[in-house]
Design an enzyme around this catalytic site. Sequence first.
Site, PDB file in Angstrom:
ATOM      1  CE  LYS A 135      -3.779  -2.343   2.410  1.00 22.90           C
ATOM      2  NZ  LYS A 135      -4.810  -2.216   3.454  1.00 22.90           N
TER       3      LYS A 135
ATOM      4  CG  ASN B 163      -3.434  -2.692   6.809  1.00 24.47           C
ATOM      5  OD1 ASN B 163      -3.341  -2.188   5.683  1.00 24.47           O
ATOM      6  ND2 ASN B 163      -4.325  -3.616   7.100  1.00 24.47           N
TER       7      ASN B 163
ATOM      8  CG  HIS C 244      -5.219  -6.347   0.003  1.00 26.28           C
ATOM      9  ND1 HIS C 244      -6.391  -6.402   0.722  1.00 26.28           N
ATOM     10  CD2 HIS C 244      -5.374  -7.195  -1.049  1.00 26.28           C
ATOM     11  CE1 HIS C 244      -7.233  -7.242   0.109  1.00 26.28           C
ATOM     12  NE2 HIS C 244      -6.638  -7.723  -0.963  1.00 26.28           N
TER      13      HIS C 244
ATOM     14  CD  GLU D 100      -8.510  -9.463  -3.323  1.00 28.13           C
ATOM     15  OE1 GLU D 100      -9.334  -9.105  -2.472  1.00 28.13           O
ATOM     16  OE2 GLU D 100      -7.331  -9.787  -3.052  1.00 28.13           O
TER      17      GLU D 100
HETATM   18  P1  CMP Z   1      -7.150  -4.803   3.585  1.00 27.03           P
HETATM   19  O1  CMP Z   1      -6.558  -6.150   3.782  1.00 27.03           O
HETATM   20  O2  CMP Z   1      -6.633  -3.997   2.463  1.00 27.03           O
HETATM   21  O3  CMP Z   1      -8.742  -4.928   3.409  1.00 27.03           O
HETATM   22  C1  CMP Z   1      -9.627  -3.900   3.753  1.00 27.03           C
HETATM   23  C2  CMP Z   1      -8.947  -2.801   4.475  1.00 27.03           C
HETATM   24  O4  CMP Z   1      -9.817  -1.953   5.201  1.00 27.03           O
HETATM   25  C3  CMP Z   1      -8.043  -3.386   5.538  1.00 27.03           C
HETATM   26  O5  CMP Z   1      -6.933  -3.979   4.932  1.00 27.03           O
HETATM   27  C4  CMP Z   1      -7.770  -2.196   6.405  1.00 27.03           C
HETATM   28  O6  CMP Z   1      -6.708  -1.402   5.916  1.00 27.03           O
HETATM   29  C5  CMP Z   1      -9.077  -1.425   6.281  1.00 27.03           C
HETATM   30  N1  CMP Z   1      -9.868  -1.597   7.497  1.00 27.03           N
HETATM   31  C6  CMP Z   1     -10.411  -2.725   7.948  1.00 27.03           C
HETATM   32  N2  CMP Z   1     -11.086  -2.481   9.114  1.00 27.03           N
HETATM   33  C7  CMP Z   1     -10.918  -1.162   9.373  1.00 27.03           C
HETATM   34  C8  CMP Z   1     -11.350  -0.296  10.416  1.00 27.03           C
HETATM   35  N3  CMP Z   1     -12.075  -0.772  11.439  1.00 27.03           N
HETATM   36  N4  CMP Z   1     -11.005   0.988  10.359  1.00 27.03           N
HETATM   37  C9  CMP Z   1     -10.259   1.465   9.324  1.00 27.03           C
HETATM   38  N5  CMP Z   1      -9.824   0.684   8.288  1.00 27.03           N
HETATM   39  C10 CMP Z   1     -10.155  -0.603   8.330  1.00 27.03           C
END
Ligand code: CMP
Length: 143
Positions: free
Chosen positions: A11, A114, A117, A128
């Site tokens: 990301k 984070n 993904h 995906e």
């Molecule tokens: P990802 O694996 O990319 O899939 C969905 C994304 O949404 C996840 O990683 C997080 O970065 C984001 N996400 C999931 N839950 C939350 C939350 N409670 N608050 C903010 N972002 C979230």
Amino acid sequence: MNVERTLSIIKPDGIEKDLIGEIFRRFEGAKLRIVAAKMLKLSQEQANQFYFVHREKSFYADLVSYMTSGPVMVQVLEGEGAIEKNRLIMGATDPAEADPGTIRSDFAESIERNIVHGSDGPLTAAEEIRFFFSEEDICLRRP
Ligand code: CMP
């Protein structure tokens, strides 16, 4: 265990922190081969579509805005049990809950920023991968 493919995204925060090499090294060290990869900047439309499943969540708008804030690196990983293996290497979605030594525990600042993904199951992995790559983009590698 079956040889699988999964989709991984580094990301914008991972790119910003110059972690591409470190993250690729972790994939390769775990016998997850990179069989396709490209860097791109997601359009608003692409990010909306990619995260469509979360469209009703409170964090959706922020997530789309963050994912379009800078370039991402998208790759297909291949290996035995690749989907689960990649999830183990990434760690829990919320870095506060991620096991030590995982990518998110080591580098992520928050649940939104984070770093990576990864597909969460075989159906989403197939969808995906198709979202970003055609079959011709994916290189066959020796076992
Ligand atoms: P990802 O694996 O990319 O899939 C969905 C994304 O949404 C996840 O990683 C997080 O970065 C984001 N996400 C999931 N839950 C939350 C939350 N409670 N608050 C903010 N972002 C979230």
